[in-house]
Write a protein that holds these residues in place. Structure first.
Motif, PDB file in Angstrom:
ATOM      1  N   GLY A 204      35.170  -2.927  39.531  1.00  0.00           N
ATOM      2  CA  GLY A 204      34.244  -3.738  40.306  1.00  0.00           C
ATOM      3  C   GLY A 204      33.890  -3.040  41.603  1.00  0.00           C
ATOM      4  O   GLY A 204      34.486  -3.320  42.647  1.00  0.00           O
ATOM      5  N   ALA A 205      32.938  -2.124  41.541  1.00  0.00           N
ATOM      6  CA  ALA A 205      32.540  -1.366  42.738  1.00  0.00           C
ATOM      7  C   ALA A 205      31.112  -1.665  43.157  1.00  0.00           C
ATOM      8  O   ALA A 205      30.625  -1.110  44.146  1.00  0.00           O
ATOM      9  N   SER A 206      30.452  -2.564  42.448  1.00  0.00           N
ATOM     10  CA  SER A 206      29.040  -2.840  42.687  1.00  0.00           C
ATOM     11  C   SER A 206      28.777  -3.326  44.110  1.00  0.00           C
ATOM     12  O   SER A 206      29.410  -4.274  44.587  1.00  0.00           O
TER      13      SER A 206
ATOM     14  N   GLY B 140      23.972   3.760  44.637  1.00  0.00           N
ATOM     15  CA  GLY B 140      25.408   4.000  44.732  1.00  0.00           C
ATOM     16  C   GLY B 140      26.198   3.203  43.715  1.00  0.00           C
ATOM     17  O   GLY B 140      27.197   3.686  43.155  1.00  0.00           O
ATOM     18  N   SER B 141      25.756   1.961  43.449  1.00  0.00           N
ATOM     19  CA  SER B 141      26.444   1.127  42.463  1.00  0.00           C
ATOM     20  C   SER B 141      26.376   1.746  41.076  1.00  0.00           C
ATOM     21  O   SER B 141      27.379   1.799  40.342  1.00  0.00           O
ATOM     22  N   VAL B 142      25.202   2.231  40.697  1.00  0.00           N
ATOM     23  CA  VAL B 142      25.053   2.851  39.380  1.00  0.00           C
ATOM     24  C   VAL B 142      25.858   4.152  39.311  1.00  0.00           C
ATOM     25  O   VAL B 142      26.494   4.452  38.290  1.00  0.00           O
ATOM     26  N   ALA B 143      25.863   4.917  40.405  1.00  0.00           N
ATOM     27  CA  ALA B 143      26.641   6.164  40.419  1.00  0.00           C
ATOM     28  C   ALA B 143      28.124   5.879  40.186  1.00  0.00           C
ATOM     29  O   ALA B 143      28.795   6.589  39.418  1.00  0.00           O
ATOM     30  N   LEU B 144      28.653   4.842  40.826  1.00  0.00           N
ATOM     31  CA  LEU B 144      30.066   4.510  40.654  1.00  0.00           C
ATOM     32  C   LEU B 144      30.338   3.978  39.253  1.00  0.00           C
ATOM     33  O   LEU B 144      31.395   4.257  38.667  1.00  0.00           O
ATOM     34  N   ALA B 145      29.394   3.207  38.706  1.00  0.00           N
ATOM     35  CA  ALA B 145      29.577   2.726  37.337  1.00  0.00           C
ATOM     36  C   ALA B 145      29.636   3.886  36.353  1.00  0.00           C
ATOM     37  O   ALA B 145      30.491   3.917  35.454  1.00  0.00           O
ATOM     38  N   VAL B 146      28.748   4.876  36.516  1.00  0.00           N
ATOM     39  CA  VAL B 146      28.751   6.030  35.618  1.00  0.00           C
ATOM     40  C   VAL B 146      30.037   6.842  35.787  1.00  0.00           C
ATOM     41  O   VAL B 146      30.608   7.340  34.811  1.00  0.00           O
ATOM     42  N   LYS B 147      30.499   6.948  37.022  1.00  0.00           N
ATOM     43  CA  LYS B 147      31.786   7.621  37.247  1.00  0.00           C
ATOM     44  C   LYS B 147      32.898   6.903  36.491  1.00  0.00           C
ATOM     45  O   LYS B 147      33.769   7.535  35.885  1.00  0.00           O
TER      46      LYS B 147
END
Length: 369
Positions: free
Chosen positions: A300-302, A322-329
């Motif tokens: 949960g980093a969104s 940034g939210s999408v970048a963390l989800a892909v990570k």
């Protein structure tokens, strides 16, 4: 003398063929790992560190002190454990690929979208849009857990979440209740929720583990350092990755002891809860290690503040990239569930990510046997 062992994947590859088969399928998903650090901590300090591949892991594990041998074997087995789907009412959520959990905050004061969906019509419309976009689960929350938020009386929280849960269940959605109160869990499950998402890891309310065990429903155990009303208090770590790993294991063990079913437990490292920017970055980089606990993972980093901290303090509503970048990570780390505000955009990223993963399995198809 206290010894603890950790097996951390440190090299992820597109598929086993890139390593001539010398790679494991991480947690039964679409990510493969070929190298690992086996880390021995003694009295809180790293005492030794070995590097291993799948074909040398047995040799490394054979060198370990007897006190940690069984735990190391369990972690190695867990890293390759394929998790069965979770059954949420009429919905089946597979865990062999990343899934998206859409956030439905029916609160006036959430950090990112407070007040946007706190009327029944607005909540229903937003939930329907997320379901139509492809969200596997809708996570309904009625109490803000942002830093400084005031605790809410359970009766008020129930009044907020029950209509939203009934609406989501009525449209056939799989529904999660985001709460740390046993009475709210009971009311939510009665209203049609299928999963409990407890940011306190079943520590806030002494009845919560009993409620989950009796309902035999899946539960997300999240790490937060605070033991009282403020979950962000007490975030002091000598090593945040090892500390959170150990504390999640302890909360998992407590849940099992209370009768919660092992197959129903999911784990969340609690990005943003009592953690500095450096802590959050370290945890996200170490996500593959948490598969060694043997349970599916939720990230949960969104729209979290860490994105603003890395982006000139942009407002929460402007943190999509940034939210999408963390989800892909997280997808690259094999995380199974992604709790997000921006469902269509995250799902688009997931679908492209999956296309790349599928293609990677045939990239070396012309190599000799």
């Amino acid at each position: 003398m206290t010894d603890r062992i950790y097996i951390r994947p440190i090299a992820l590859v597109p598929g086993p063929q890139t390593e001539h088969g010398n790679a494991i399928r991480l947690a039964g998903g679409m990510v493969y790992a070929s190298r690992f650090a086996v880390i021995l901590r003694r009295e809180g300090q790293i005492a030794e560190r070995w590097l291993a591949a799948p074909d040398t892991m047995a040799e490394v594990l054979g060198q370990l002190p007897d006190a940690v041998g069984a735990e190391a074997e369990a972690q190695w087995s867990n890293l390759t454990l394929a998790h069965p789907p979770i059954e949420l009412g009429a919905r089946t959520v597979r865990l062999d690929q990343p899934q998206v959990m859409g956030i439905l905050n029916v609160t006036p004061d959430s950090f990112s979208d407070g007040g946007a969906h706190d009327s029944p019509d607005a909540a229903r419309e937003h939930a329907a849009a997320m379901v139509e976009a492809g969200a596997s689960i809708i996570d309904v929350g009625g109490e803000s857990t942002r830093p400084g938020a005031k605790p809410m009386w359970e009766g008020d929280e129930i009044a907020r979440v029950v209509p939203a849960i009934e609406a989501c269940a009525g449209m056939g959605a799989a529904v999660s209740i985001d709460t740390r109160k046993a009475a709210v869990m009971e009311a939510a499950l009665e209203a049609g929720a299928h999963l409990v998402n407890d940011v306190s890891g079943l520590t806030h309310d002494p009845r919560s583990a009993e409620v989950v065990a009796r309902a035999a429903c899946p539960v997300v155990l999240m790490h937060a350092p605070g033991s009282g009303e403020d979950l962000h208090e007490g975030g002091a770590y000598d090593n945040v990755v090892f500390n959170v790993f150990d504390e999640l294991r302890a909360r998992r063990d407590a849940a099992l002891a209370a009768g919660v079913e092992a197959q129903g437990i999911l784990l969340d490292p609690g990005i943003g809860f009592g953690k500095s920017l450096a802590d959050n970055l370290a945890l996200i980089n170490a996500l593959p290690m948490f598969h060694a606990l043997g349970h599916p993972l939720l990230l949960g980093a969104s729209r979290k503040r860490m994105i603003g901290a890395l982006s000139n303090e942009v407002a929460a509503s402007d943190r999509l990239g940034g939210s999408v970048a963390l989800a892909v990570k997280g997808m690259d780390a094999g995380v199974q569930l992604h709790r997000v505000h921006d469902v269509p955009e995250t799902l688009q990223a997931r679908n492209v990510w999956r296309g790349l993963r599928d293609a990677a399995l045939t990239d070396f198809s012309d190599l000799p046997d």
